[in-house]
Design an enzyme around this catalytic site. Structure first.
Site, PDB file in Angstrom:
ATOM      1  N   HIS A  83     -18.306  20.281  36.508  1.00  0.00           N
ATOM      2  CA  HIS A  83     -19.140  20.347  37.747  1.00  0.00           C
ATOM      3  C   HIS A  83     -19.170  19.273  38.467  1.00  0.00           C
ATOM      4  O   HIS A  83     -19.457  18.093  37.813  1.00  0.00           O
ATOM      5  CB  HIS A  83     -20.313  21.106  37.756  1.00  0.00           C
ATOM      6  CG  HIS A  83     -21.136  21.437  38.856  1.00  0.00           C
ATOM      7  ND1 HIS A  83     -20.833  22.557  39.584  1.00  0.00           N
ATOM      8  CD2 HIS A  83     -22.055  20.743  39.399  1.00  0.00           C
ATOM      9  CE1 HIS A  83     -21.744  22.432  40.658  1.00  0.00           C
ATOM     10  NE2 HIS A  83     -22.444  21.280  40.720  1.00  0.00           N
ATOM     11  N   ASP A 162     -28.518  33.801  41.112  1.00  0.00           N
ATOM     12  CA  ASP A 162     -28.288  32.347  41.673  1.00  0.00           C
ATOM     13  C   ASP A 162     -28.089  32.584  43.234  1.00  0.00           C
ATOM     14  O   ASP A 162     -28.743  31.797  44.038  1.00  0.00           O
ATOM     15  CB  ASP A 162     -27.177  31.487  41.193  1.00  0.00           C
ATOM     16  CG  ASP A 162     -27.192  30.251  41.866  1.00  0.00           C
ATOM     17  OD1 ASP A 162     -28.221  29.583  41.783  1.00  0.00           O
ATOM     18  OD2 ASP A 162     -25.974  29.988  42.297  1.00  0.00           O
ATOM     19  N   ARG A 169     -33.917  29.370  48.676  1.00  0.00           N
ATOM     20  CA  ARG A 169     -34.214  27.892  48.659  1.00  0.00           C
ATOM     21  C   ARG A 169     -33.720  27.370  50.008  1.00  0.00           C
ATOM     22  O   ARG A 169     -34.225  26.399  50.445  1.00  0.00           O
ATOM     23  CB  ARG A 169     -33.616  27.190  47.341  1.00  0.00           C
ATOM     24  CG  ARG A 169     -34.303  27.621  45.911  1.00  0.00           C
ATOM     25  CD  ARG A 169     -33.292  27.335  44.891  1.00  0.00           C
ATOM     26  NE  ARG A 169     -32.870  25.981  44.821  1.00  0.00           N
ATOM     27  CZ  ARG A 169     -31.989  25.253  44.219  1.00  0.00           C
ATOM     28  NH1 ARG A 169     -31.089  25.940  43.956  1.00  0.00           N
ATOM     29  NH2 ARG A 169     -31.920  24.018  44.478  1.00  0.00           N
ATOM     30  N   SER A 184     -29.473  26.279  38.385  1.00  0.00           N
ATOM     31  CA  SER A 184     -28.238  26.906  39.280  1.00  0.00           C
ATOM     32  C   SER A 184     -27.115  26.383  38.831  1.00  0.00           C
ATOM     33  O   SER A 184     -26.134  27.368  38.569  1.00  0.00           O
ATOM     34  CB  SER A 184     -28.854  26.457  40.877  1.00  0.00           C
ATOM     35  OG  SER A 184     -27.777  26.674  41.550  1.00  0.00           O
ATOM     36  N   LYS A 188     -24.297  28.915  35.960  1.00  0.00           N
ATOM     37  CA  LYS A 188     -22.972  29.181  36.462  1.00  0.00           C
ATOM     38  C   LYS A 188     -22.121  28.558  35.064  1.00  0.00           C
ATOM     39  O   LYS A 188     -21.002  29.494  34.760  1.00  0.00           O
ATOM     40  CB  LYS A 188     -22.327  28.654  37.770  1.00  0.00           C
ATOM     41  CG  LYS A 188     -23.469  29.567  38.775  1.00  0.00           C
ATOM     42  CD  LYS A 188     -23.161  29.264  40.028  1.00  0.00           C
ATOM     43  CE  LYS A 188     -24.391  27.971  40.390  1.00  0.00           C
ATOM     44  NZ  LYS A 188     -24.046  27.527  41.709  1.00  0.00           N
TER      45      LYS A 188
HETATM   46  N1  URA Z   1     -25.189  23.095  43.447  1.00  0.00           N
HETATM   47  C1  URA Z   1     -25.672  24.482  43.049  1.00  0.00           C
HETATM   48  O1  URA Z   1     -24.816  25.193  42.487  1.00  0.00           O
HETATM   49  N2  URA Z   1     -26.977  24.687  43.035  1.00  0.00           N
HETATM   50  C2  URA Z   1     -27.889  23.788  43.584  1.00  0.00           C
HETATM   51  O2  URA Z   1     -28.956  24.207  43.488  1.00  0.00           O
HETATM   52  C3  URA Z   1     -27.339  22.748  44.079  1.00  0.00           C
HETATM   53  C4  URA Z   1     -26.021  22.448  44.188  1.00  0.00           C
END
Ligand code: URA
Length: 440
Positions: A83, A162, A169, A184, A188
Site C-alpha cells: 500500500h 470503511d 470523515r 482504514s 483492507k
Molecule cells: N487511505 C485510506 O485507505 N484510508 C484513509 O483513511 C486514508 C488514506
C-alpha cells in the site's frame, strides 16, 4: 442508540473502548442502525482523544469483520500486498506487481481511483486499451493461480464499514487522524488476505503526511496493526516533495512504468520499487536477505521476465499486451508543447509535487470531484529534478494536452511549481527509512 451514546461519551473522556465494543460499533456502521451524526461525533472524539495500539488493532479487526475476507491458503506460493499512502506520479504498483509475480510471489493489488492532487492506479491502468479493473472473484483466483498477479479495484465486499466511515470523515474534517487512517488502510490489507505487507508511507509537500515525524507515527500504527494480526509487515518511509519519476498523467505514467520494467525509466522509480520489492521478498520468505532479493529483482528486470509478466497481466485482464513492446499504442495527446526556463537559467530549487499535480489536473489528467472522468492521454513529463543545472530557454517539462488553451493553464501552474535559484542546490537523497514490526 443509547449504547452508542455511551461509547461516544467514554471516548470523549479519553477512555479506551474494548474489542467487543468496537466490533459492535463497526457492525452498526454497516447495518445502518446508528445515524451519521452519532458516528461523526464518535469519529471526532477519536480525533481528539486518540486510540492506543490495542484499541486501533481492535477497531481494525472490527472493520474487517463487517465484510468478506480473501483466503489464499490453497495457493502454491507466498502472498504479498503493498500500500502507498499516495503521492504525485506514483506508479510503483504498475512496476512492482508484475516484478514480484515474476519472482514467484502471488500479488493481488486492489487499488483506488485518483482524487484531487493524487493519481489512482485504476485510472492509470484504464489508459491501456481494453484493460478491465473489475474481475469476478473466481476469475481473479484462476488468474492468480496462473500468472501470480491481478490489479483490480477495491472490492466493495471487503470492509464495507470503511466506505461509510471514510465518507463521513471526508465531510467532518476527521480524515487526518492516525488511528483512523491506519485502521482504514490496514483493514483492507488484512481482508485482502496476504501474509506479507509492505507499506510505502510518503511524507513531504506532495504527501498526506507533511513531515517525517508524522509519517513515522503513521508507519508505527500501520506496522503495529499488521504485527498484531500476524502479518509480516514493514513500512518504508519515502520522501514526496517532488513527483516520483518524471511522468504525471495516466498513459504517460504507464509508459514510464513499462520503461522501468524494461531497465530504463527514471532511476528514482526503480530505486523505490527495488526497495519495496526486496523487503516484500524477504518478508514473504522468498529471499534470504535484502541483497539477494535485490539481485533477483534486477535479474528479472534485465532478463525481460518482469516485462513479460506485465504483458501476461494485461492480456489476462482484457488489455492490449502489445503496449509493453510498443508503448506508442497507448493514448497520446494531440497537442504537445515544451515549458521552458525563464530568465538566465540557474539551478532547480524546487519541483513542487502539488503544483505539478495541479498542472496535470488543469490538463484533465485527474478529477476534482469523485464522479468526473479523466483524460487518459494528457499530463506533464518533467525534464528536470531539484538540483539540476539549467540554461536559459532550456525545456523544463513537456506538456501533453488536448489543446492550446489547456496547455496555457498548465504552463501557468508549472511556472509556480518549478522554481529556480541563482546558487547551486543539492540533489535530494532517496533517504528511505524502514519501520519494522515485531514479527517482521
Ligand atoms: N487511505 C485510506 O485507505 N484510508 C484513509 O483513511 C486514508 C488514506
Amino acid at each position: 442508540v443509547t449504547e452508542i451514546r455511551g461509547l461516544i461519551e467514554r471516548k470523549k473522556r479519553g477512555e479506551a473502548l474494548d474489542a467487543d465494543e468496537l466490533r459492535a460499533l463497526c457492525r452498526t456502521v454497516v447495518d445502518g442502525s446508528v445515524p451519521d451524526y452519532q458516528l461523526a461525533a464518535w469519529l471526532m472524539a477519536v480525533c481528539w482523544r486518540g486510540m492506543d495500539a490495542a484499541e486501533t488493532l481492535a477497531l481494525t479487526r472490527g472493520m474487517v469483520a463487517t465484510g468478506a475476507t480473501l483466503d489464499w491458503r490453497d495457493l502454491d506460493r507466498p502472498t504479498v500486498d503493498k500500500h502507498s499512502t499516495g503521492g504525485v506520479g506514483d506508479k510503483t504498483s504498475l512496476v512492482l506487481v508484475p516484478l514480484l509475480a515474476a519472482a514467484g510471489l502471488a500479488f493481488v493489488k486492489m487499488s483506488g481511483r485518483g482524487l484531487g492532487h493524487t493519481g489512482g492506479t485504476l485510472d492509470k491502468l484504464e489508459s491501456i486499451p481494453g484493460f478491465t479493473v473489475t474481475l469476478p472473484l473466481e476469475r481473479m483466483r484462476a488468474q492468480v493461480r496462473r500468472i501470480g498477479c491481478a490489479l483490480v479495484g477495491q472490492s466493495a465486499e471487503l470492509v464495507p464499514a470503511d466506505g461509510r466511515l471514510y465518507a463521513l470523515r471526508d465531510v467532518t474534517a476527521t480524515v487526518d487522524c492516525v488511528p483512523l487512517i491506519a485502521s482504514s488502510i490496514m483493514s483492507k490489507k488484512l481482508a485482502g488476505g496476504a501474509g506479507a505487507i509492505v507499506l510505502d508511507v510518503k511524507w513531504g509537500a506532495g504527501a498526506f503526511m507533511q513531515s517525517a515525524d508524522e509519517a513515522r507515527e503513521l508507519a508505527a500504527a500501520l506496522v503495529g496493526i499488521g504485527g498484531g494480526a500476524d502479518r509480516r509487515t514493514r513500512a518504508i518511509l519515502s520522501p514526496m516533495s517532488e513527483p516520483l519519476g518524471r511522468a504525471v498523467g495516466n498513459a504517460l505514467e504507464v509508459r514510464e512504468a513499462i520503461d522501468t520494467l524494461r531497465g530504463g525509466g527514471p532511476p528514482e522509480l526503480w530505486t523505490l520499487t527495488r526497495e519495496l520489492g526486496s523487503h516484500a521478498m524477504v518478508l514473504a520468505g522468498a529471499a534470504p536477505d535484502l541483497p539477494a532479493a535485490v539481485g533477483r529483482l534486477e535479474a528479472l528486470r534485465d532478463s525481460g521476465a518482469a516485462a513479460a509478466r506485465l504483458e501476461a497481466l494485461i492480456e489476462a485482464q482484457g488489455g492490449d499486451p502489445r503496449v509493453v513492446e510498443e508503448p506508442e499504442r497507448l493514448p497520446a495527446a494531440p497537442h504537445r508543447e515544451l515549458f521552458t526556463a525563464e530568465g538566465d537559467g540557474g539551478w532547480i530549487r524546487r519541483v513542487d509535487a502539488r503544483g505539478v499535480a495541479d498542472a496535470a489536473l488543469a490538463l484533465g489528467a485527474g478529477r476534482r470531484i469523485k464522479t468526473a472522468p479523466v483524460d487518459p492521454a494528457v499530463g506533464v513529463v518533467l525534464r528536470v529534478r531539484t538540483g539540476d543545472r539549467v540554461a536559459a530557454g532550456q525545456p523544463l517539462a513537456a506538456i501533453h494536452a488536448r489543446g492550446a488553451e489547456a496547455a496555457a493553464a498548465a504552463v501557468e501552474r508549472l511556472r509556480v511549481a518549478i522554481s529556480l535559484s541563482d546558487e547551486p542546490v543539492p540533489t535530494p537523497e532517496a533517504g528511505f527509512e524502514i519501520v519494522a514490526g515485531a514479527v517482521a
